[in-house]
Enzyme design. Structure first.
Site, PDB file in Angstrom:
ATOM      1  CG  ASP A 469      -1.923  -1.068   1.268  1.00  0.00           C
ATOM      2  OD1 ASP A 469      -1.693  -2.121   0.642  1.00  0.00           O
ATOM      3  OD2 ASP A 469      -2.966  -0.876   1.924  1.00  0.00           O
ATOM      4  CG  HIS A 471      -3.255   3.985   1.635  1.00  0.00           C
ATOM      5  ND1 HIS A 471      -4.541   3.969   1.135  1.00  0.00           N
ATOM      6  CD2 HIS A 471      -3.088   2.799   2.277  1.00  0.00           C
ATOM      7  CE1 HIS A 471      -5.116   2.831   1.457  1.00  0.00           C
ATOM      8  NE2 HIS A 471      -4.264   2.092   2.146  1.00  0.00           N
ATOM      9  CG  ASP A 505      -5.408  -0.161  -0.703  1.00  0.00           C
ATOM     10  OD1 ASP A 505      -6.297  -0.393  -1.540  1.00  0.00           O
ATOM     11  OD2 ASP A 505      -5.530  -0.411   0.509  1.00  0.00           O
ATOM     12  CG  ASN A 537      -9.248  -2.240   0.276  1.00  0.00           C
ATOM     13  OD1 ASN A 537      -8.026  -2.182   0.210  1.00  0.00           O
ATOM     14  ND2 ASN A 537      -9.918  -1.710   1.286  1.00  0.00           N
ATOM     15  CG  HIS A 538      -8.522   2.300  -0.134  1.00  0.00           C
ATOM     16  ND1 HIS A 538      -9.027   3.398   0.517  1.00  0.00           N
ATOM     17  CD2 HIS A 538      -8.321   1.353   0.815  1.00  0.00           C
ATOM     18  CE1 HIS A 538      -9.102   3.149   1.811  1.00  0.00           C
ATOM     19  NE2 HIS A 538      -8.670   1.914   2.029  1.00  0.00           N
ATOM     20  CG  HIS A 592      -5.103  -5.004  -1.926  1.00  0.00           C
ATOM     21  ND1 HIS A 592      -4.093  -4.075  -1.784  1.00  0.00           N
ATOM     22  CD2 HIS A 592      -6.063  -4.679  -1.009  1.00  0.00           C
ATOM     23  CE1 HIS A 592      -4.430  -3.222  -0.828  1.00  0.00           C
ATOM     24  NE2 HIS A 592      -5.613  -3.562  -0.337  1.00  0.00           N
ATOM     25  CG  HIS A 681      -6.171  -5.437   2.778  1.00  0.00           C
ATOM     26  ND1 HIS A 681      -6.875  -4.318   2.410  1.00  0.00           N
ATOM     27  CD2 HIS A 681      -7.064  -6.251   3.414  1.00  0.00           C
ATOM     28  CE1 HIS A 681      -8.128  -4.451   2.793  1.00  0.00           C
ATOM     29  NE2 HIS A 681      -8.267  -5.601   3.409  1.00  0.00           N
TER      30      HIS A 681
END
Length: 766
Positions: A469, A471, A505, A537-538, A592, A681
């Site tokens: 990730d 982000h 992500d 998932n994002h 992920h 994740h």
């Protein structure tokens, strides 16, 4: 060297034959010449040796076998698949230029010979050449065409039909023409990925002692590199009609002869990392065959120097363990070589081989940013990382402004130029973004075409770097690129020799999701076969409308996200075309989230259709598989088996988002012939964390998650030999706040908290 007692149908004494290790349990012998001085007969028989029982058996495969031959080439192209090419048939005649395949996948009793259908020009008839396999290429070099030794190189891609041989056009220095040399594939160290040849006999009959490595560059070029020898110290002995094998980064040269047939030649080991040669007791054979299992060298048949007219049927073994042990290393050493840990076997797994073991380095590479910006890169024992091992086996039981007139075709080049700045990128002071709306939309359109042409599950090769990730923490991505190599050409870049895989992500929470996305997508356009991007998932409208990406697009691009043609909506349409997973070298699954409660096979992921819309309200089995892949987590430690609730991610207790135990990991790996799962994740304090006895690794690349956890970030380097090396960065002073500063968004769907206890992280390395 000791003689190995054998049983069964022992092959007659012979020379000029081949023995090929086709699995961890079996060796296949083919061809050669039998008989006494002046009465030799060329054979085409096939035997198989069981390494568990030391028993020989004669094989009678069905199909069309090769004609009798000696001095041919043979190698294993995959588990239980053997190929044969060329050789001499006696009386000055040469074998045909057909490529033969022996398929043993159904067992020796059901084995079958077949001719590989090849189109176009072939390497032609020859003997005394070498044949090696460096996935996916079958490589042939040198030998004698019946008139003279040659120096040509040919390759055949076994993964691309129709099959065809291609003669390599190589610029630069090449090895002199030779015959009766040796070749072996190296899988570790600086020579990893090379076919390495040693010795042989020249046109004028002189023996050679040089070493050359053949390598393929990422841009398709092939070249030879001659191994450097130290001017002082031990030097290799010139020889031909010998054999060579690799164990790790060390090449073992066995037997052979000079023009004085009674010369006894030492066994010699060449360390490709240090260029040192060391001598071992001699193996008094030439025109023999050999194979290696672990540190045991097996030598079969051939001539003895004291009786060069009578071939042997002896099988002998030389244990070289003592000569392969590395020097003792301190617990922490700046830029020292890693020692390796092999991932423990799966329960009931008895078929793993050294070739396919996944190994985790015992030391992680750690970069420390000091106050005066002097970076130290050190290697620290993984066992000394405070948080990483706590889940494993715990618990009861087992910028400049953009040019505004850029053409659509050049947008990705412009983005790479202005954003791929690992050493000096700083966020814009006014918070603006450098690309206009129409430029971003054009970039999305261009990259979507590439994603649509790729499979749902990518098939990738090592070496490769894996990122977890991000982000929106673009500065962390730049730090990782700066310290451990960037996907670029030239200084500081390693794209020519390395693939990159990102596990999803890319957006939300961090303040620079636009930079992360636009750079990665531009790199994907520039290097479509080396930059690999899968979904997290994002990467879902329902999620990133809450956790920051929607607000970032609204504020930095001055757009209305609810406009059907907004950049935010167009990005989310693109996310529906991203691949869902990747498999590295048929051994490492990367995705992920996890395998959840219903995912059973890789084929189930491959069958998912795009555009893929994530349904949070699960209604079908396919909906659940998608949630499993993107949202599930491992249980809290190795002692918690089965499937359990995941209340932090599923506060409504719908049961769709779950945690899976180490038993699920074992079952999934066994069912899919895999060895390791790498997933992202979850925030983990040391940037990576092992689970299920090391058969699953969680990876997180953003430091100080949500501005409150002070966690490290990491990437994983998967080397050609499938050694996994963690590379870490620690948090530095934050450049900008996250988009989700309050508690309301976190309460709605709170992130999984990092796994840590009350102890504080140690930043010292003593």
């Amino acid at each position: 060297m000791q003689s190995v007692p054998v049983a069964g149908d022992i092959p007659p004494a012979r020379f000029g034959h081949t023995t090929t290790l086709v699995s961890s349990e079996r060796v296949v012998l083919f061809g050669g010449a039998t008989g006494d001085t002046g009465k030799y007969a060329i054979t085409g028989d096939t035997f198989i040796f069981d390494l568990g029982s030391n028993k020989w058996s004669r094989m009678e495969p069905s199909g069309l076998p090769p004609t009798p031959r000696a001095a041919h080439g043979a190698c294993c192209v995959d588990q239980l698949q053997l190929v044969i090419y060329g050789g001499a048939t006696g009386g000055g005649s040469l074998a045909s230029d057909d490529l033969y395949l022996l398929d043993l996948r159904q067992g020796p009793e059901q084995s079958q010979w077949m001719i590989v259908p090849v189109v176009g020009t072939t390497p032609g008839r020859r003997y005394g050449h070498v044949l090696a396999f460096q996935k996916p290429f079958l490589i042939l070099h040198g030998g004698n065409t019946g008139t003279e030794p040659v120096d040509d190189v040919w390759c055949l891609n076994v993964e691309k039909a129709p099959f065809s041989w291609a003669r390599l056009q190589i610029n630069g220095a090449v090895p002199p023409a030779r015959v009766y040399h040796s070749a072996a594939s190296c899988s570790e160290g600086s020579a990893a990925g090379m076919m390495v040849v040693f010795g042989g006999r020249t046109n004028d009959g002189s023996p050679l002692a040089d070493t050359w490595g053949l390598r393929k560059h990422r841009d398709g070029r092939w070249d030879w590199v001659q191994a450097p020898y130290k001017k002082t110290g031990q030097q290799p002995t010139s020889r031909y009609q010998h054999s060579s094998l690799f164990i790790g980064s060390k090449m073992v040269v066995i037997g052979g002869r000079t023009n004085e047939v009674n010369d006894i030649l030492d066994t010699e080991i060449f360390d490709t990392e240090t260029s040192d040669w060391i001598q071992l007791p001699p193996v008094r054979r030439f025109r023999h065959s050999s194979w290696m299992l672990g540190a045991l060298v097996f030598v079969c048949g051939g001539f003895a120097h004291d009786n060069p007219g009578l071939p042997s049927d002896d099988l002998s073994c030389l244990d070289i363990t003592e000569h392969l042990r590395p020097p003792e290393m301190p617990a922490v050493e700046i830029m020292s070589p890693e020692a390796m840990d092999t991932v423990g076997p799966l329960p009931g797994d008895r078929k793993s081989t050294p070739r396919t073991d996944i190994r985790l380095a015992r030391q992680a590479v750690v970069a420390v940013d000091q106050d005066d910006f002097v970076r130290l890169v050190r290697k620290v024992s993984i066992d000394r990382l405070e948080e990483e091992g706590k889940r494993l086996a715990s618990g009861p039981g087992p910028a400049k402004s953009m040019h505004r007139c850029m053409s659509v075709e050049g947008i990705h080049t412009l983005v790479v130029k202005h954003l791929l700045r690992p050493k000096d990128w700083t966020p814009p002071r006014d918070g603006s973004f450098q690309l206009r709306r129409e430029q971003i939309l054009a970039l999305i359109d261009e990259v979507q075409v590439i994603f649509q042409e790729q499979p749902m599950v990518l098939k990738l090769r090592a070496p490769i770097k894996i990122y977890g990730d991000i982000h929106g923490q673009f500065s962390d991505l730049m730090r990782l690129f700066d310290l451990y190599g960037a996907p670029a050409d030239g200084e500081g870049g390693d794209i020519e020799s390395m693939d990159y895989l990102f596990l999803g992500d890319y957006v939300d929470r961090g303040a620079h999701s636009l930079e992360v996305l636009c750079l990665l997508l531009s790199l994907k356009i520039k290097y479509p076969d080396q930059i690999h991007i899968i979904r997290g998932n994002h990467e879902d409208l329902e999620i990133n409308q809450v956790f920051g990406f929607r607000d970032e697009c609204r504020m930095r691009l001055n757009e209305d996200p609810d406009d059907p043609n907004s950049v935010w909506r167009r990005f989310n349409q693109l996310f529906e075309w991203l691949p869902i997973a990747a498999v590295i070298e048929d051994r490492v699954l990367c995705l992920h989230g996890g395998i959840g409660c219903t995912l059973k096979t890789v084929a189930e992921m491959e069958a998912l259709k795009r555009p893929l819309i994530v349904q949070q309200d699960v209604q079908t089995a396919e909906h659940q598989i998608i949630i499993d892949i993107l949202w599930s987590d491992p249980t809290d430690n190795d002692g918690i088996m089965g499937i359990t609730e995941n209340p932090l991610r599923d506060p409504s207790r719908t049961g769709s988002i779950v945690k899976f135990g180490p038993d699920r990991v074992t079952q999934f790996l066994e069912a899919n012939n895999l060895r390791l799962i790498v997933r992202a994740h979850e925030c983990v304090m040391d940037g990576f964390e092992r689970f299920a006895s090391g058969h699953l690794i969680t990876l997180f690349s953003a430091t100080d998650y949500c501005g409150r956890h002070k966690n490290a970030g990491a990437l994983l380097l998967v080397r050609r030999d499938l050694t996994v090396v963690p590379k870490l960065i620690y948090p530095v002073k934050r450049m900008q706040q996250t988009w989700v500063d309050g508690e309301e968004g976190l309460k709605k769907r709170p992130p999984t908290p990092p796994r840590r206890t009350g102890s504080q992280r140690r930043l010292s390395f003593e």
